[in-house]
Scaffold this active site. Structure first.
Site, mmCIF file in Angstrom:
data_model
loop_
_atom_site.group_PDB
_atom_site.id
_atom_site.type_symbol
_atom_site.label_atom_id
_atom_site.label_comp_id
_atom_site.label_asym_id
_atom_site.label_seq_id
_atom_site.Cartn_x
_atom_site.Cartn_y
_atom_site.Cartn_z
ATOM 1 N N GLU A 160 0.863 -1.188 0.000
ATOM 2 C CA GLU A 160 0.000 0.000 0.000
ATOM 3 C C GLU A 160 0.892 1.227 0.000
ATOM 4 O O GLU A 160 1.861 1.281 0.767
ATOM 5 C CB GLU A 160 -0.852 0.078 1.280
ATOM 6 C CG GLU A 160 -1.690 -1.123 1.589
ATOM 7 C CD GLU A 160 -2.988 -1.157 0.826
ATOM 8 O OE1 GLU A 160 -3.272 -0.211 0.052
ATOM 9 O OE2 GLU A 160 -3.709 -2.141 0.999
ATOM 10 N N ASN A 170 2.935 9.793 -3.142
ATOM 11 C CA ASN A 170 4.261 9.530 -2.568
ATOM 12 C C ASN A 170 5.270 9.339 -3.713
ATOM 13 O O ASN A 170 5.043 8.517 -4.604
ATOM 14 C CB ASN A 170 4.199 8.256 -1.704
ATOM 15 C CG ASN A 170 5.470 8.019 -0.908
ATOM 16 O OD1 ASN A 170 6.545 8.445 -1.305
ATOM 17 N ND2 ASN A 170 5.331 7.347 0.220
ATOM 18 N N TYR A 190 8.817 2.220 -7.217
ATOM 19 C CA TYR A 190 8.009 1.012 -7.412
ATOM 20 C C TYR A 190 7.721 0.748 -8.897
ATOM 21 O O TYR A 190 7.779 -0.389 -9.348
ATOM 22 C CB TYR A 190 6.705 1.114 -6.617
ATOM 23 C CG TYR A 190 6.921 1.142 -5.121
ATOM 24 C CD1 TYR A 190 7.769 0.222 -4.498
ATOM 25 C CD2 TYR A 190 6.297 2.079 -4.305
ATOM 26 C CE1 TYR A 190 7.980 0.250 -3.134
ATOM 27 C CE2 TYR A 190 6.503 2.105 -2.930
ATOM 28 C CZ TYR A 190 7.349 1.191 -2.354
ATOM 29 O OH TYR A 190 7.568 1.218 -1.002
HETATM 30 C C1 LIG Z 1 10.958 5.773 -0.874
HETATM 31 C C2 LIG Z 1 12.344 5.576 -0.251
HETATM 32 C C3 LIG Z 1 12.374 4.281 0.555
HETATM 33 C C4 LIG Z 1 13.367 5.493 -1.397
HETATM 34 O O1 LIG Z 1 14.650 5.204 -0.819
HETATM 35 P P1 LIG Z 1 16.017 5.530 -1.606
HETATM 36 O O2 LIG Z 1 17.093 4.765 -0.953
HETATM 37 O O3 LIG Z 1 16.197 6.992 -1.735
HETATM 38 O O4 LIG Z 1 15.673 4.915 -3.051
HETATM 39 P P2 LIG Z 1 16.736 4.557 -4.189
HETATM 40 O O5 LIG Z 1 17.964 5.382 -4.050
HETATM 41 O O6 LIG Z 1 16.928 3.087 -4.210
HETATM 42 O O7 LIG Z 1 15.925 4.998 -5.502
HETATM 43 C C5 LIG Z 1 15.938 4.199 -6.680
HETATM 44 C C6 LIG Z 1 15.189 4.963 -7.766
HETATM 45 O O8 LIG Z 1 13.837 5.201 -7.368
HETATM 46 C C7 LIG Z 1 13.423 6.523 -7.807
HETATM 47 N N1 LIG Z 1 13.208 7.388 -6.641
HETATM 48 C C8 LIG Z 1 13.432 7.091 -5.331
HETATM 49 N N2 LIG Z 1 13.067 8.130 -4.539
HETATM 50 C C9 LIG Z 1 12.616 9.093 -5.366
HETATM 51 C C10 LIG Z 1 12.082 10.407 -5.147
HETATM 52 N N3 LIG Z 1 11.942 10.928 -3.908
HETATM 53 N N4 LIG Z 1 11.714 11.125 -6.218
HETATM 54 C C11 LIG Z 1 11.833 10.638 -7.460
HETATM 55 N N5 LIG Z 1 12.328 9.385 -7.745
HETATM 56 C C12 LIG Z 1 12.696 8.634 -6.704
HETATM 57 C C13 LIG Z 1 14.559 7.045 -8.663
HETATM 58 O O9 LIG Z 1 14.310 6.597 -9.978
HETATM 59 C C14 LIG Z 1 15.767 6.333 -8.052
HETATM 60 O O10 LIG Z 1 16.832 6.196 -8.945
HETATM 61 P P3 LIG Z 1 17.866 7.439 -9.149
HETATM 62 O O11 LIG Z 1 18.267 7.926 -7.780
HETATM 63 O O12 LIG Z 1 18.986 6.815 -9.917
HETATM 64 O O13 LIG Z 1 17.110 8.494 -9.915
HETATM 65 C C15 LIG Z 1 12.708 6.795 0.641
HETATM 66 O O14 LIG Z 1 12.532 7.971 -0.088
HETATM 67 C C16 LIG Z 1 11.874 6.891 1.905
HETATM 68 O O15 LIG Z 1 12.203 6.322 2.942
HETATM 69 N N6 LIG Z 1 10.762 7.651 1.834
HETATM 70 C C17 LIG Z 1 9.916 7.880 3.034
HETATM 71 C C18 LIG Z 1 9.225 6.622 3.447
HETATM 72 C C19 LIG Z 1 8.312 6.111 2.354
HETATM 73 O O16 LIG Z 1 7.539 6.855 1.781
HETATM 74 N N7 LIG Z 1 8.409 4.787 2.090
HETATM 75 C C20 LIG Z 1 7.593 4.152 1.090
HETATM 76 C C21 LIG Z 1 6.258 3.853 1.679
HETATM 77 S S1 LIG Z 1 5.248 2.941 0.564
#
Ligand SMILES: CC(C)(COP(=O)(O)OP(=O)(O)OC[C@H]1O[C@@H](n2cnc3c(N)ncnc32)[C@H](O)[C@@H]1OP(=O)(O)O)[C@@H](O)C(=O)NCCC(=O)NCCS
Length: 158
Positions: A115, A120, A126
């Site tokens: 979910e 987000n 995803y």
């Molecule tokens: C979502 C989350 C887990 C991503 O973690 P992360 O370690 O930054 O993700 P990654 O570095 O592996 O990202 C891989 C790719 O996903 C995409 N991506 C990840 N975060 C992004 C963002 N904020 N905006 C746009 N693209 C994003 C990009 O394509 C990225 O590749 P790139 O950096 O080469 O462009 C992190 O932002 C987070 O903890 N967010 C808050 C909690 C949350 O919302 N969790 C998900 C709940 S469903």
């Protein structure tokens, strides 16, 4: 911006004794405006159930992120995925997601779902990993000021 190389990132399996680390990341990662974070009690409760697993990501030994998931028969669910702001965009979220998918597959799951709050930016992560929308729950998340947000259900074949 952090200067720690991605190669110094490790993924380890966690247990209930890692709850403090999980909650520290939870508080840093989730904005209370959206009501997506779980309480300590919710995490502790689910970690005690069968079929639930926790993965921790650490950079240079420091907590960076975690994923919590569960599997039931041929279905697996990603319950939580979080990376601390200072460690984002280094591939940790994707590495945790891929590790959850691999673990689910190894237990016989053929589908992984989750979910996500509508809007987000995690949706980009995803989508790139092969997830697509399969449903929606109206006003599923409740922010600290009472605002509500729809949840999108996403799924991916394993
Ligand atoms: C979502 C989350 C887990 C991503 O973690 P992360 O370690 O930054 O993700 P990654 O570095 O592996 O990202 C891989 C790719 O996903 C995409 N991506 C990840 N975060 C992004 C963002 N904020 N905006 C746009 N693209 C994003 C990009 O394509 C990225 O590749 P790139 O950096 O080469 O462009 C992190 O932002 C987070 O903890 N967010 C808050 C909690 C949350 O919302 N969790 C998900 C709940 S469903």
């Amino acid at each position: 911006m952090s200067t720690i190389p991605a190669s110094q990132t490790e993924l380890v399996e966690g247990t209930a004794i890692d709850l403090d680390e999980v909650m520290a990341t939870m508080h840093l990662a989730f904005d209370p405006a959206f009501g997506e974070a779980w309480t300590r009690g919710q995490c502790a409760g689910i970690m005690g159930l069968g079929g639930v697993w926790l993965l921790l990501s650490r950079r240079c030994g420091r907590p960076a992120g975690f994923a919590l998931a569960r599997g039931v028969l041929d279905e697996a669910e990603l319950l939580l995925l979080a990376v601390q702001p200072e460690h984002r965009r280094f591939g940790i979220g994707r590495a945790l997601l891929d590790a959850v998918a691999a673990e689910a597959r190894s237990h016989g799951a053929t589908r992984l779902h989750l979910e996500m709050r509508e809007g987000n930016p995690a949706s980009i992560l995803y989508e790139r990993a092969g997830f697509h929308e399969i449903g929606r729950r109206k006003r599923y998340y409740r922010g600290h000021d009472g605002s509500s947000f729809d949840a999108i259900t996403l799924a991916c074949r394993l």
